[in-house]
Motif scaffolding. Structure first.
Motif, PDB file in Angstrom:
ATOM      1  N   VAL A   1      -2.383   8.699  -8.642  1.00 54.08           N
ATOM      2  CA  VAL A   1      -3.758   8.320  -8.302  1.00 54.08           C
ATOM      3  C   VAL A   1      -3.893   8.120  -6.797  1.00 54.08           C
ATOM      4  O   VAL A   1      -4.839   8.614  -6.169  1.00 54.08           O
ATOM      5  N   ALA A   2      -2.941   7.427  -6.191  1.00 53.78           N
ATOM      6  CA  ALA A   2      -2.985   7.185  -4.750  1.00 53.78           C
ATOM      7  C   ALA A   2      -2.936   8.487  -3.959  1.00 53.78           C
ATOM      8  O   ALA A   2      -3.662   8.662  -2.974  1.00 53.78           O
TER       9      ALA A   2
ATOM     10  N   THR B   1       4.254   3.314  -0.418  1.00 52.91           N
ATOM     11  CA  THR B   1       2.865   3.548  -0.855  1.00 52.91           C
ATOM     12  C   THR B   1       2.256   2.308  -1.508  1.00 52.91           C
ATOM     13  O   THR B   1       1.080   2.318  -1.858  1.00 52.91           O
TER      14      THR B   1
ATOM     15  N   LYS C   1      -6.258  10.342  -4.286  1.00 54.48           N
ATOM     16  CA  LYS C   1      -7.267   9.695  -3.461  1.00 54.48           C
ATOM     17  C   LYS C   1      -7.092  10.088  -1.997  1.00 54.48           C
ATOM     18  O   LYS C   1      -8.077  10.299  -1.293  1.00 54.48           O
TER      19      LYS C   1
ATOM     20  N   VAL D   1       2.816   1.032  -4.508  1.00 55.97           N
ATOM     21  CA  VAL D   1       2.500   1.192  -5.927  1.00 55.97           C
ATOM     22  C   VAL D   1       3.742   0.817  -6.729  1.00 55.97           C
ATOM     23  O   VAL D   1       4.835   0.665  -6.174  1.00 55.97           O
ATOM     24  N   HIS D   2       3.577   0.682  -8.048  1.00 53.91           N
ATOM     25  CA  HIS D   2       4.691   0.242  -8.889  1.00 53.91           C
ATOM     26  C   HIS D   2       5.026   1.195 -10.031  1.00 53.91           C
ATOM     27  O   HIS D   2       6.022   1.004 -10.712  1.00 53.91           O
ATOM     28  N   ARG D   3       4.174   2.203 -10.234  1.00 54.30           N
ATOM     29  CA  ARG D   3       4.401   3.148 -11.333  1.00 54.30           C
ATOM     30  C   ARG D   3       4.051   4.556 -10.873  1.00 54.30           C
ATOM     31  O   ARG D   3       3.249   4.741  -9.951  1.00 54.30           O
ATOM     32  N   GLN D   4       4.617   5.550 -11.552  1.00 56.83           N
ATOM     33  CA  GLN D   4       4.349   6.941 -11.189  1.00 56.83           C
ATOM     34  C   GLN D   4       2.866   7.283 -11.338  1.00 56.83           C
ATOM     35  O   GLN D   4       2.314   8.004 -10.513  1.00 56.83           O
ATOM     36  N   ALA D   5       2.233   6.758 -12.367  1.00 55.36           N
ATOM     37  CA  ALA D   5       0.807   7.046 -12.567  1.00 55.36           C
ATOM     38  C   ALA D   5      -0.014   6.513 -11.398  1.00 55.36           C
ATOM     39  O   ALA D   5      -0.947   7.181 -10.929  1.00 55.36           O
ATOM     40  N   GLU D   6       0.340   5.333 -10.907  1.00 52.44           N
ATOM     41  CA  GLU D   6      -0.350   4.773  -9.751  1.00 52.44           C
ATOM     42  C   GLU D   6      -0.120   5.645  -8.512  1.00 52.44           C
ATOM     43  O   GLU D   6      -1.019   5.809  -7.689  1.00 52.44           O
TER      44      GLU D   6
ATOM     45  N   PHE E   1       7.630   4.201  -3.750  1.00 50.78           N
ATOM     46  CA  PHE E   1       6.827   3.094  -4.274  1.00 50.78           C
ATOM     47  C   PHE E   1       6.639   2.012  -3.210  1.00 50.78           C
ATOM     48  O   PHE E   1       5.543   1.494  -3.036  1.00 50.78           O
TER      49      PHE E   1
END
Length: 101
Positions: free
Chosen positions: A93-94, A83, A97, A85-90, A80
């Motif tokens: 997505v990252a 990358t 992408k 990000v703060h959540r697994q879903a994010e 996290f």
């Protein structure tokens, strides 16, 4: 009418639509090398990130990678941070992408 559906014609009163569904796993998943290069992940972090991006839960990924849940959570915290990000879903997505670029 699609010829393959002709035998089923008597079961349907109106037009027939055939919907094909493909399981999305592995589609849009980056390579290990691209992940390490893009985010400076360790080998262990990369393997965990890929397992999560492929749809595994953290517990299932830990089991599959033969690490404890505590270790998986520690790796995830580092992933996290790297990358941003703060959540697994994010994260998923990252990663998807990244594979599209």
């Amino acid at each position: 009418m699609v010829p393959a559906l002709a035998p089923f014609e008597r079961f349907f009163a109106g037009p027939v639509v055939l919907l094909l569904v493909e399981e999305p796993r592995r589609a849009g998943i980056p390579t290990e090398a691209s992940l390490r290069q893009a985010f400076a992940l360790t080998n262990a972090e990369t393997r965990l990130a890929l397992a999560l991006a492929d749809g595994s839960s953290l517990a299932a990924a830990a089991e599959g990678l033969q690490i404890t849940r505590h270790t998986a959570r520690a790796h995830l915290k580092s992933i996290f941070a790297k990358t941003q990000v703060h959540r697994q879903a994010e994260l998923v997505v990252a990663l998807r992408k990244l594979s599209q670029s």
